[in-house]
Design an enzyme around this catalytic site. Structure first.
Site, PDB file in Angstrom:
ATOM      1  N   SER A  93       0.786  -1.177  -0.004  1.00  0.00           N
ATOM      2  CA  SER A  93      -0.157   0.053  -0.034  1.00  0.00           C
ATOM      3  C   SER A  93       0.881   1.286   0.066  1.00  0.00           C
ATOM      4  O   SER A  93       1.362   1.341   0.963  1.00  0.00           O
ATOM      5  CB  SER A  93      -0.873   0.134   1.131  1.00  0.00           C
ATOM      6  OG  SER A  93      -1.429   1.207   1.354  1.00  0.00           O
TER       7      SER A  93
ATOM      8  N   HIS B 224      -1.318  -1.479  -4.207  1.00  0.00           N
ATOM      9  CA  HIS B 224      -2.530  -1.035  -3.588  1.00  0.00           C
ATOM     10  C   HIS B 224      -2.520   0.621  -3.414  1.00  0.00           C
ATOM     11  O   HIS B 224      -1.726   1.077  -2.909  1.00  0.00           O
ATOM     12  CB  HIS B 224      -2.559  -1.629  -2.254  1.00  0.00           C
ATOM     13  CG  HIS B 224      -4.028  -1.542  -1.515  1.00  0.00           C
ATOM     14  ND1 HIS B 224      -5.157  -2.202  -1.780  1.00  0.00           N
ATOM     15  CD2 HIS B 224      -4.182  -0.652  -0.376  1.00  0.00           C
ATOM     16  CE1 HIS B 224      -6.115  -1.779  -0.906  1.00  0.00           C
ATOM     17  NE2 HIS B 224      -5.389  -0.920  -0.096  1.00  0.00           N
TER      18      HIS B 224
ATOM     19  N   ASP C  21      -4.797   3.660  -2.111  1.00  0.00           N
ATOM     20  CA  ASP C  21      -5.746   4.176  -0.984  1.00  0.00           C
ATOM     21  C   ASP C  21      -6.574   5.565  -1.531  1.00  0.00           C
ATOM     22  O   ASP C  21      -5.807   6.615  -1.225  1.00  0.00           O
ATOM     23  CB  ASP C  21      -5.617   4.173   0.355  1.00  0.00           C
ATOM     24  CG  ASP C  21      -5.250   2.885   0.699  1.00  0.00           C
ATOM     25  OD1 ASP C  21      -5.981   1.899   0.887  1.00  0.00           O
ATOM     26  OD2 ASP C  21      -4.240   2.419   1.254  1.00  0.00           O
TER      27      ASP C  21
ATOM     28  N   MET D 282      -9.062   8.271  -0.827  1.00  0.00           N
ATOM     29  CA  MET D 282      -9.655   8.885   0.285  1.00  0.00           C
ATOM     30  C   MET D 282     -10.072  10.223   0.307  1.00  0.00           C
ATOM     31  O   MET D 282      -9.713  11.101  -0.542  1.00  0.00           O
ATOM     32  CB  MET D 282      -8.690   8.917   1.587  1.00  0.00           C
ATOM     33  CG  MET D 282      -8.249   7.597   2.076  1.00  0.00           C
ATOM     34  SD  MET D 282      -7.206   7.727   3.445  1.00  0.00           S
ATOM     35  CE  MET D 282      -6.293   6.189   3.510  1.00  0.00           C
TER      36      MET D 282
ATOM     37  N   MET E 294     -11.357  -4.754   5.925  1.00  0.00           N
ATOM     38  CA  MET E 294     -10.814  -4.026   6.716  1.00  0.00           C
ATOM     39  C   MET E 294     -10.484  -4.682   7.878  1.00  0.00           C
ATOM     40  O   MET E 294     -11.164  -4.948   8.799  1.00  0.00           O
ATOM     41  CB  MET E 294     -11.516  -2.906   6.557  1.00  0.00           C
ATOM     42  CG  MET E 294     -11.426  -1.915   5.545  1.00  0.00           C
ATOM     43  SD  MET E 294      -9.909  -1.500   4.754  1.00  0.00           S
ATOM     44  CE  MET E 294      -8.930  -0.746   6.180  1.00  0.00           C
TER      45      MET E 294
END
Ligand code: DX5
Ligand code: ZN
Length: 220
Positions: free
Chosen positions: A11, A36, A38, A40, A140
């Site tokens: 990530s 990965h 993320d 947001m 998660m």
């Protein structure tokens, strides 16, 4: 979608953003299976990260597929944008989708891997009516929004549930775990049925990515 191979997805939330290109090339060379990312929006989670422009650039330099985790409100409105930016896997949160079935079909119609994520307090039964269409379920194992948090142990039961559901119905989805994954829990998670391991801080805080990924693989 289910393969016998276990995948490692670094990530980049924990990468050095001043050297993002180098960081991505280095983890790819070190044996990452996916990158990965993320996304947001400051609403679904209290943090802001990458948008489509950055992902479009990452796509040019990554030698592996992009696993785009949308931690945003109204993800349905953004599926086309992230598909166009170069996502290979698109994950929407079940908690953010009023029309989860439609969102999953939308991703699939674009020819991408359709994935649904579950927050730690969300019961896994929410995926039951879309399970046959899913390429991956992202579990998660921390509350979403930040890297470097501690793995929430109660999530192990959710992984068991998803693994049993998959076996009983011959579903093909991969099980991905995201949050607090490290060398201490990766073996247990692998035994529980996890196929895809997202790791941010556990990889990027180390000096030698090659050594770290090799170690993870030996534990999986
Ligand atoms: C958290 C993100 C994760 C995060 C994991 O909301 O979804 O992908 O980067 O970070 P670690 O592995 O440090 O817990
Ligand atoms: Zn994530």
């Amino acid at each position: 979608m289910k393969t016998d191979r276990k995948l490692i997805a670094p990530s980049i939330l924990s990468a050095d953003f001043l050297h993002l290109e180098e960081e991505i090339v280095n983890v790819c060379t070190a044996g990452a299976d996916l990158i990965h990312i993320d996304v947001m929006d400051g609403h679904f989670v209290k943090n802001l990260t990458f948008g489509p422009f950055i992902i479009k650039q990452i796509k040019k330099i990554s030698s592996v597929e992009l696993d785009v985790h949308l931690m945003i409100e109204k993800p349905d409105d953004w599926i086309d944008v992230y598909a166009d930016a170069g996502a290979d896997y698109i994950t929407v949160h079940s908690e953010a989708c009023i029309h989860l079935h439609r969102a999953v079909q939308h991703i699939k119609q674009l020819g991408l891997k359709a994935c649904v994520s579950l927050n730690p307090a969300t019961h896994p039964s929410v995926i039951e009516y879309v399970a046959k269409d899913l390429d991956m379920v992202l579990v998660m194992s921390v509350n979403p929004g930040f890297g470097g948090q501690q793995y929430i142990d109660s999530v192990n039961n959710k992984i068991r549930y998803l693994n049993d559901l998959r076996k009983q119905n011959l579903y093909k989805y991969l099980i991905e775990v995201d949050g607090g994954v490290n060398a201490d829990n990766i073996k247990t998670l692998s035994k529980l049925g996890v196929d895809v391991f997202v790791a941010g801080s556990a990889i990027f805080k180390e000096k030698d990515y090659n050594e770290t990924i090799k170690r993870f693989r030996s534990l999986m």
